[in-house]
Design a protein around this motif. Structure first.
Motif, PDB file in Angstrom:
ATOM      1  N   TYR A 142      73.825  25.021  54.452  1.00 41.28           N
ATOM      2  CA  TYR A 142      74.810  23.970  54.184  1.00 41.28           C
ATOM      3  C   TYR A 142      75.436  23.533  55.499  1.00 41.28           C
ATOM      4  O   TYR A 142      75.711  24.360  56.369  1.00 41.28           O
ATOM      5  CB  TYR A 142      75.921  24.493  53.265  1.00 41.28           C
ATOM      6  CG  TYR A 142      75.444  24.871  51.894  1.00 41.28           C
ATOM      7  CD1 TYR A 142      75.559  23.982  50.838  1.00 41.28           C
ATOM      8  CD2 TYR A 142      74.876  26.118  51.648  1.00 41.28           C
ATOM      9  CE1 TYR A 142      75.115  24.321  49.572  1.00 41.28           C
ATOM     10  CE2 TYR A 142      74.423  26.464  50.384  1.00 41.28           C
ATOM     11  CZ  TYR A 142      74.550  25.561  49.351  1.00 41.28           C
ATOM     12  OH  TYR A 142      74.100  25.899  48.093  1.00 41.28           O
ATOM     13  N   VAL A 143      75.663  22.244  55.630  1.00 38.52           N
ATOM     14  CA  VAL A 143      76.392  21.699  56.777  1.00 38.52           C
ATOM     15  C   VAL A 143      77.545  20.879  56.225  1.00 38.52           C
ATOM     16  O   VAL A 143      77.330  19.956  55.433  1.00 38.52           O
ATOM     17  CB  VAL A 143      75.493  20.824  57.679  1.00 38.52           C
ATOM     18  CG1 VAL A 143      76.298  20.178  58.790  1.00 38.52           C
ATOM     19  CG2 VAL A 143      74.351  21.652  58.261  1.00 38.52           C
ATOM     20  N   ASP A 144      78.744  21.261  56.604  1.00 33.81           N
ATOM     21  CA  ASP A 144      79.955  20.570  56.136  1.00 33.81           C
ATOM     22  C   ASP A 144      79.995  20.474  54.616  1.00 33.81           C
ATOM     23  O   ASP A 144      80.365  19.457  54.043  1.00 33.81           O
ATOM     24  CB  ASP A 144      80.071  19.187  56.773  1.00 33.81           C
ATOM     25  CG  ASP A 144      80.150  19.262  58.289  1.00 33.81           C
ATOM     26  OD1 ASP A 144      80.704  20.251  58.814  1.00 33.81           O
ATOM     27  OD2 ASP A 144      79.646  18.343  58.960  1.00 33.81           O
ATOM     28  N   GLY A 145      79.575  21.560  53.951  1.00 32.72           N
ATOM     29  CA  GLY A 145      79.616  21.628  52.496  1.00 32.72           C
ATOM     30  C   GLY A 145      78.451  20.964  51.791  1.00 32.72           C
ATOM     31  O   GLY A 145      78.349  21.039  50.575  1.00 32.72           O
ATOM     32  N   GLN A 146      77.539  20.333  52.528  1.00 31.79           N
ATOM     33  CA  GLN A 146      76.404  19.639  51.926  1.00 31.79           C
ATOM     34  C   GLN A 146      75.136  20.480  52.077  1.00 31.79           C
ATOM     35  O   GLN A 146      74.789  20.900  53.187  1.00 31.79           O
ATOM     36  CB  GLN A 146      76.192  18.283  52.608  1.00 31.79           C
ATOM     37  CG  GLN A 146      74.999  17.523  52.081  1.00 31.79           C
ATOM     38  CD  GLN A 146      74.738  16.231  52.848  1.00 31.79           C
ATOM     39  OE1 GLN A 146      75.459  15.884  53.769  1.00 31.79           O
ATOM     40  NE2 GLN A 146      73.698  15.525  52.463  1.00 31.79           N
ATOM     41  N   LEU A 158      72.493  16.957  64.230  1.00 30.81           N
ATOM     42  CA  LEU A 158      73.914  16.937  63.879  1.00 30.81           C
ATOM     43  C   LEU A 158      74.655  16.036  64.851  1.00 30.81           C
ATOM     44  O   LEU A 158      74.421  16.098  66.061  1.00 30.81           O
ATOM     45  CB  LEU A 158      74.506  18.346  63.963  1.00 30.81           C
ATOM     46  CG  LEU A 158      73.941  19.396  63.012  1.00 30.81           C
ATOM     47  CD1 LEU A 158      74.517  20.762  63.343  1.00 30.81           C
ATOM     48  CD2 LEU A 158      74.229  19.020  61.578  1.00 30.81           C
ATOM     49  N   HIS A 216      81.329  21.324  63.132  1.00 31.76           N
ATOM     50  CA  HIS A 216      80.671  21.393  61.837  1.00 31.76           C
ATOM     51  C   HIS A 216      80.875  22.778  61.252  1.00 31.76           C
ATOM     52  O   HIS A 216      80.917  23.772  61.971  1.00 31.76           O
ATOM     53  CB  HIS A 216      79.171  21.116  61.955  1.00 31.76           C
ATOM     54  CG  HIS A 216      78.864  19.740  62.425  1.00 31.76           C
ATOM     55  ND1 HIS A 216      78.877  18.654  61.586  1.00 31.76           N
ATOM     56  CD2 HIS A 216      78.569  19.266  63.661  1.00 31.76           C
ATOM     57  CE1 HIS A 216      78.584  17.575  62.281  1.00 31.76           C
ATOM     58  NE2 HIS A 216      78.401  17.929  63.548  1.00 31.76           N
ATOM     59  N   ARG A 217      80.972  22.862  59.928  1.00 31.65           N
ATOM     60  CA  ARG A 217      81.058  24.126  59.207  1.00 31.65           C
ATOM     61  C   ARG A 217      79.660  24.414  58.662  1.00 31.65           C
ATOM     62  O   ARG A 217      79.102  23.607  57.926  1.00 31.65           O
ATOM     63  CB  ARG A 217      82.077  24.019  58.080  1.00 31.65           C
ATOM     64  CG  ARG A 217      82.069  25.096  57.041  1.00 31.65           C
ATOM     65  CD  ARG A 217      82.666  26.423  57.335  1.00 31.65           C
ATOM     66  NE  ARG A 217      83.895  26.478  58.063  1.00 31.65           N
ATOM     67  CZ  ARG A 217      84.797  27.408  57.858  1.00 31.65           C
ATOM     68  NH1 ARG A 217      84.631  28.278  56.887  1.00 31.65           N
ATOM     69  NH2 ARG A 217      85.853  27.478  58.610  1.00 31.65           N
ATOM     70  N   ASP A 231      81.975  28.060  62.054  1.00 36.28           N
ATOM     71  CA  ASP A 231      82.146  26.740  62.647  1.00 36.28           C
ATOM     72  C   ASP A 231      81.361  26.685  63.948  1.00 36.28           C
ATOM     73  O   ASP A 231      81.252  27.688  64.665  1.00 36.28           O
ATOM     74  CB  ASP A 231      83.618  26.461  62.943  1.00 36.28           C
ATOM     75  CG  ASP A 231      84.437  26.344  61.668  1.00 36.28           C
ATOM     76  OD1 ASP A 231      83.923  25.771  60.689  1.00 36.28           O
ATOM     77  OD2 ASP A 231      85.579  26.830  61.650  1.00 36.28           O
ATOM     78  N   SER A 250      80.547  23.937  67.370  1.00 38.42           N
ATOM     79  CA  SER A 250      80.834  22.691  68.081  1.00 38.42           C
ATOM     80  C   SER A 250      79.552  22.231  68.761  1.00 38.42           C
ATOM     81  O   SER A 250      79.016  22.926  69.622  1.00 38.42           O
ATOM     82  CB  SER A 250      81.937  22.914  69.122  1.00 38.42           C
ATOM     83  OG  SER A 250      82.191  21.718  69.824  1.00 38.42           O
TER      84      SER A 250
END
Length: 94
Positions: free
Chosen positions: A36-40, A55, A60-61, A75, A77
């Motif tokens: 998942y990247v940023d919840g997606q 990205l 990014h999370r 996280d 950067s």
């Protein structure tokens, strides 16, 4: 940032002109871990075959999940032109 290839998941990351891009590559055990990247949800680790996921530059999370394993979230950067490798194993539930 031009990766020189068109990954099958690229449609999930519409690249916009004027924005710097980097990326992150994933080599994870188990290779069926969901990424998942940023919840997606972006795919299963093995689908990337070690190739970087594009990205946009910035924070990014990242989330990694697999059945029977503890999820991992962190996280990162990303800087333009930078590819960050992630290699690791998800631990079994205790």
């Amino acid at each position: 940032f031009d990766y020189g290839w068109a990954p099958s998941y690229a449609y999930r990351f519409p690249m916009r002109q004027g924005i710097g891009y980097g990326g992150m590559s994933f080599l994870i055990d188990p290779d069926e871990a969901a990424v998942y990247v940023d919840g997606q949800f972006i795919g299963i680790a093995r689908d990337f075959n070690g190739q970087p996921v594009p990205l946009a530059a910035g924070m990014h999370r990242i989330g990694l999940q697999a059945e029977g394993r503890d999820p991992v979230m962190f996280d990162v950067s990303v800087r333009p032109g930078q590819v960050i490798p992630y290699r690791g194993s998800l631990t079994w539930y205790r």
